[in-house]
Design an enzyme around this catalytic site. Sequence first.
Site, PDB file in Angstrom:
ATOM      1  N   ASP A  93      16.560   2.215 -16.468  1.00  0.00           N
ATOM      2  CA  ASP A  93      16.496   0.785 -16.189  1.00  0.00           C
ATOM      3  C   ASP A  93      17.053  -0.024 -17.370  1.00  0.00           C
ATOM      4  OD1 ASP A  93      15.524  -1.362 -14.399  1.00  0.00           O
ATOM      5  OD2 ASP A  93      14.157  -1.808 -16.050  1.00  0.00           O
ATOM      6  N   GLU A 112      21.554   2.166 -15.470  1.00  0.00           N
ATOM      7  CA  GLU A 112      21.669   0.926 -14.697  1.00  0.00           C
ATOM      8  C   GLU A 112      22.537  -0.046 -15.504  1.00  0.00           C
ATOM      9  OE1 GLU A 112      19.326  -2.948 -12.897  1.00  0.00           O
ATOM     10  OE2 GLU A 112      18.593  -1.902 -14.676  1.00  0.00           O
ATOM     11  N   ASP A 160      17.404  -4.602  -6.054  1.00  0.00           N
ATOM     12  CA  ASP A 160      17.820  -5.758  -6.857  1.00  0.00           C
ATOM     13  C   ASP A 160      18.883  -6.616  -6.179  1.00  0.00           C
ATOM     14  OD1 ASP A 160      16.166  -5.432  -9.092  1.00  0.00           O
ATOM     15  OD2 ASP A 160      17.493  -3.942  -9.978  1.00  0.00           O
ATOM     16  N   ASP A 209       2.708   4.657  -1.110  1.00  0.00           N
ATOM     17  CA  ASP A 209       2.293   5.591  -2.162  1.00  0.00           C
ATOM     18  C   ASP A 209       3.055   6.906  -2.065  1.00  0.00           C
ATOM     19  OD1 ASP A 209       1.069   6.842   0.044  1.00  0.00           O
ATOM     20  OD2 ASP A 209      -0.877   5.897  -0.357  1.00  0.00           O
ATOM     21  N   GLY A 235       0.769  -1.240   0.000  1.00  0.00           N
ATOM     22  CA  GLY A 235       0.000   0.000   0.000  1.00  0.00           C
ATOM     23  C   GLY A 235       0.799   1.288   0.000  1.00  0.00           C
TER      24      GLY A 235
END
Length: 560
Positions: free
Chosen positions: A326, A355, A422, A173, A171
């Site tokens: 990304d 990245e 990651d 945000d 949840g």
Amino acid sequence: MNECAMLHIPDSRYCFATGEKELVLRLRMAREDEKAKVFLIYAKKYDFTFCRKKLPMEIKYSDRLYNYYEIKMRLEDVRFAYIFQIEEDGNTWYFSEDGVTKEYKFEEGFYNFFQMPYINKNDVMDTVDWMRSAVFYQIFVERFRQGNEKKDTSYINMKWDEKPTPKSFAGGDLAGIIEKMDYLKELGINALYLTPVFRSISNHKYDIIDYFTVDPQFGTKEELRQLVKLAHENGIRVVLDAVFNHCSMEMQQFQDVLEKGRESRFYDWFIIDGDFPEPEKMNYECFAACNYMPKLNTANEEVQDFLLEIAIYWIREADIDGWRLDVSDEVSHGFWRRFRKAVKKEKPDSVIIGENWHDAYAYLMGDQYDSIMNYAFTKACLDYFAKGVFSAKDMADKLNSNLMRNTEQVNRMMLNLLDSHDTHRFFTEVNKDKDKMLAAIALEMVFEGAPCLYYGTELCMEGGYDPDSRRGFPWDTKSWDMDFLEKVKELIRIRKQPAVQYGEIKIEEEQEMLHVERMWENSKIILRINMTEEEKKIPKQPEETVLCEDNRFLITITEA
């Protein structure tokens, strides 16, 4: 003398301009030849035959195999010619484009001297100035804080403090980040890196359906604007995550191709083997082996135009301060060149961080990214602090070697991280040893580049590999180690020191300790890290002041 080890490449990481009339030159030589004396013989390009000067060069960096000699030149004329002279054991050699020779014919130097033909202003890579003092804080948005209690919460399927699964929703945000802006400011960070915020069906949002819409689970465009505005009012920059290598198979363009195949105007937006993409056969390129994330054909100009529109849109709409890219090493070089021009034109001091987990020099020559997420730094820290693979000398060698991959400007903008969404949590990797954790953070803060703390690092958050590294932030203050938190704040404050922001760096081993110096004008900051189990006595100079210390490190400053 080991000729095979010698390396110099003009107009590269071994020869680069840092200003319109400022040039850095490097020469690599074998470590066994460290007693050699190296000189730079140089002149204005058109004066080389008749009027030359000579300056000694010093070893600035050393790794396991090589010494790197470096000199910074202030030029009168930006057309610059040079060769190297090496003296060792009573012998003299010259190193030019012809390699190593015993003699050098200066009257014929225009055939084979090294040169910087001309420094053009638009070829000089600028350092994004605010990156010098930046301390980043990476937030995995879904797990930092739920601020909007009135939103539709039917998608939430885990308790906040539970261990997540790949499909968990807790949840978090944008409203939660806004709500905790005071906490972030008090922590001392001044830059946020947010994982993707655009519409997606996943918790991580790396499979984007609509790049122009903030995901309703996270909030609205207006809330993103509010977040950035509030951050700016508190001296905090905001960098968003650009997922341009791939998208969600639910994206309208891919859905059109699923329906129409080659007849779709978007067919060439993807890389498909056949008339139609078939997810069960995975006859199209995608991220890793995920058929639900088809790879975008970034060599296609229409795709490039679409993605550039996204990049500029959010700078204009929300005033963001840059992009983290990304899977950036799988995207077309040609696209990134266009991307840089467009983004820098729209907001010149925006930062572009790729990245790339490996040596990214091909992307870091001033025409694509500013820097990368420095996973080479991460790996070195794991080997030194967590695995015990590296001694202090090994660590010094590795850090020096990593610095020699890139130019000075790039090194100043590298995003140095211990962990991320990651990886395993670094605190878990050091077996929950708080002294080792603090020593690693100390190195982050003093090292060249911008440190990045993964959310909760300041509170010793634990976690294994994804998704365990993406737990909910522990907002119950009763569980916090306040001493540790205050020590992290103390370390973050060191980034305000001019020597850390602008200073040269020296890394070596001293008494089995890692010794890192940052030097600027009359100021010198020294970090010493002791990863042995032996107590070390460090003779403190009268003019030295302690900035921060703990069981495994000491940071001092000397100001003349």
